[in-house]
Design a protein around this motif. Structure first.
Motif, PDB file in Angstrom:
ATOM      1  N   GLN A  16       0.933  -1.050  -0.008  1.00  0.00           N
ATOM      2  CA  GLN A  16      -0.053   0.115   0.015  1.00  0.00           C
ATOM      3  C   GLN A  16       0.902   1.241  -0.120  1.00  0.00           C
ATOM      4  N   ALA A  18       1.601   4.906   0.808  1.00  0.00           N
ATOM      5  CA  ALA A  18       0.993   5.791   1.533  1.00  0.00           C
ATOM      6  C   ALA A  18       1.503   7.288   1.072  1.00  0.00           C
ATOM      7  N   SER A  38      -7.891  13.031   6.123  1.00  0.00           N
ATOM      8  CA  SER A  38      -7.423  11.908   6.975  1.00  0.00           C
ATOM      9  C   SER A  38      -6.860  10.647   5.980  1.00  0.00           C
ATOM     10  N   GLY A  39      -5.608  10.317   6.186  1.00  0.00           N
ATOM     11  CA  GLY A  39      -5.181   8.997   5.542  1.00  0.00           C
ATOM     12  C   GLY A  39      -4.622   9.512   3.999  1.00  0.00           C
ATOM     13  N   CYS A  40      -4.314  10.945   3.728  1.00  0.00           N
ATOM     14  CA  CYS A  40      -3.869  11.192   2.531  1.00  0.00           C
ATOM     15  C   CYS A  40      -2.226  10.992   2.420  1.00  0.00           C
ATOM     16  N   GLY A  41      -1.611  10.888   3.496  1.00  0.00           N
ATOM     17  CA  GLY A  41      -0.305  10.577   3.515  1.00  0.00           C
ATOM     18  C   GLY A  41       0.728  11.828   4.147  1.00  0.00           C
ATOM     19  N   THR A  43       0.713  13.204   7.271  1.00  0.00           N
ATOM     20  CA  THR A  43       1.638  13.011   8.382  1.00  0.00           C
ATOM     21  C   THR A  43       3.020  12.111   8.200  1.00  0.00           C
ATOM     22  N   THR A  44       2.695  11.030   7.457  1.00  0.00           N
ATOM     23  CA  THR A  44       3.628   9.901   6.883  1.00  0.00           C
ATOM     24  C   THR A  44       4.813  10.922   6.480  1.00  0.00           C
ATOM     25  N   HIS A 196      -5.592  19.005   8.199  1.00  0.00           N
ATOM     26  CA  HIS A 196      -6.758  18.659   7.203  1.00  0.00           C
ATOM     27  C   HIS A 196      -7.550  19.789   7.246  1.00  0.00           C
ATOM     28  N   ASN A 212      -3.949  13.934  -1.772  1.00  0.00           N
ATOM     29  CA  ASN A 212      -5.171  12.928  -1.876  1.00  0.00           C
ATOM     30  C   ASN A 212      -4.568  11.556  -2.223  1.00  0.00           C
ATOM     31  N   ALA A 213      -4.773  10.648  -1.272  1.00  0.00           N
ATOM     32  CA  ALA A 213      -4.526   9.136  -1.519  1.00  0.00           C
ATOM     33  C   ALA A 213      -2.938   9.023  -1.676  1.00  0.00           C
TER      34      ALA A 213
END
Length: 342
Positions: A16, A18, A38-41, A43-44, A196, A212-213
């Protein structure tokens, strides 16, 4: 001060992605926001910049120095970066000054140098008068300033901020936004701010990377993002407005009233999605026919949700309410044609 270059940076967790081949060039002293749901990458990506996460591909350079790349991963303490966490992460048994000076204690700096830098950092966040207080005696906004001072005391080239206002109420968020702006003016530090909240990003940053994603959707100034979003997704994420199908136009065109009237009433040729902001829609006696779907009182004005014959919905502002189900007419002064959503 040094520029920060992200070249095709990727991060995979198993199969997957990130973060997927992200490219950014950040100038010294810029205030940059990484913005996305949230989850878009985002913070990673911040954790990879800080050195808390290894990259899977690409490279990160600061002022020409390779921080991360093939076979290279500098640890966080060697990256000349400071990080402010969402949770503040203050030591409860230490005073404000002791919390701020803790990183310098770990570096074994002389007492005189440590005191000087603690004083300068507290002055930069306007907390000198609270140096002897305990964290439990501070407000949420003051605790966040202590965390910011603790980051600043190490004299980093880059300040990383991970949703620093997420735990504050609305009143404190507004106050801390001004504190961050003032901090940036006073220090000139390069700041990378993860959020966000598009209103936060628009009010603080000089440039915004919309993600995004795991992918970069658009990299631009707040003004350009609002006025000239690239895609339907960005248009929907930044600001308010509606997207309507308009015939006879291409992506990347600024459309005036005549072109919009013609394109909205035509069915010849392919339709292109066009962003129409509410301030560009005016209720009038004549114009494009719409049905009123909703009318919401917002204090200084009414917010209207209007439905075109195509089924597309627009927003408009009006000085008086209209009834749901009522037929009305509008004049549209401007639109911006978009790329179709992938």
């Amino acid at each position: 001060m040094a520029n920060l270059i992200l070249d095709n940076v990727s991060k995979h967790f198993g199969d997957q992605p990130a973060v997927d081949r992200l490219n950014l060039s950040i100038e010294p002293g810029e205030f940059v926001a990484l913005l996305g749901p949230s989850g878009c990458g985002k913070t990673t990506m911040l954790r990879m910049l800080a050195g808390f996460e290894n990259i899977t591909g690409g490279s990160i350079r600061l002022g020409g120095q390779l921080l991360a790349g093939e076979g290279v991963h500098l640890p966080p303490e060697q990256r000349r970066m400071g990080m402010v966490f969402q949770s503040y992460a203050l030591w409860p048994h230490m005073s404000v000054a002791q919390n701020v000076g803790y990183p310098l204690k770990m570096q074994k700096l002389a007492d005189s140098e440590r005191k000087r830098r603690i004083g300068e950092a507290l002055e930069a966040v306007q907390l000198t008068h609270l140096a002897d207080r305990a964290p439990k005696d501070l407000s949420g906004g003051q605790r966040q300033r202590v965390a910011l001072a603790r980051c600043l005391v190490t004299e980093p080239d880059v300040v990383l901020l991970d949703e620093p206002l997420a735990n504050l109420d609305r009143h404190l968020r507004a106050s801390m936004e001004e504190a961050f702006r003032e901090f940036h003016r006073r220090t000139g530090a390069t700041m990378i701010y993860v959020t966000h909240d598009q209103a936060e990003a628009m009010s603080l940053a000089s440039r915004i990377a919309v993600m995004n994603a795991g992918r970069l959707e658009q990299w631009s100034t707040p003004q350009e993002l609002y006025t000239y979003p690239r895609s339907e997704w960005v248009a929907g994420f930044i600001g308010q407005g509606g997207v309507a199908p308009v015939h006879g136009v291409s992506a990347g065109m600024e459309l005036g009233e005549e072109a919009l009237l013609k394109g909205l009433s035509s069915d010849v040729g392919a339709a292109t999605p066009v962003l129409i902001r509410p301030q560009d829609v005016r209720v009038s006696e004549r114009g494009i026919a719409v049905d009123v779907a909703e009318s919401i009182y917002r204090g200084e004005r009414y917010e209207l949700k209007l439905r075109l014959a195509s089924g597309a919905e627009l927003m408009a502002y009006h000085h008086q309410p209209l009834q749901a189900g009522q037929r009305a007419a509008v004049q549209i002064s401007r639109g911006w044609s978009l790329e179709s959503t992938r």
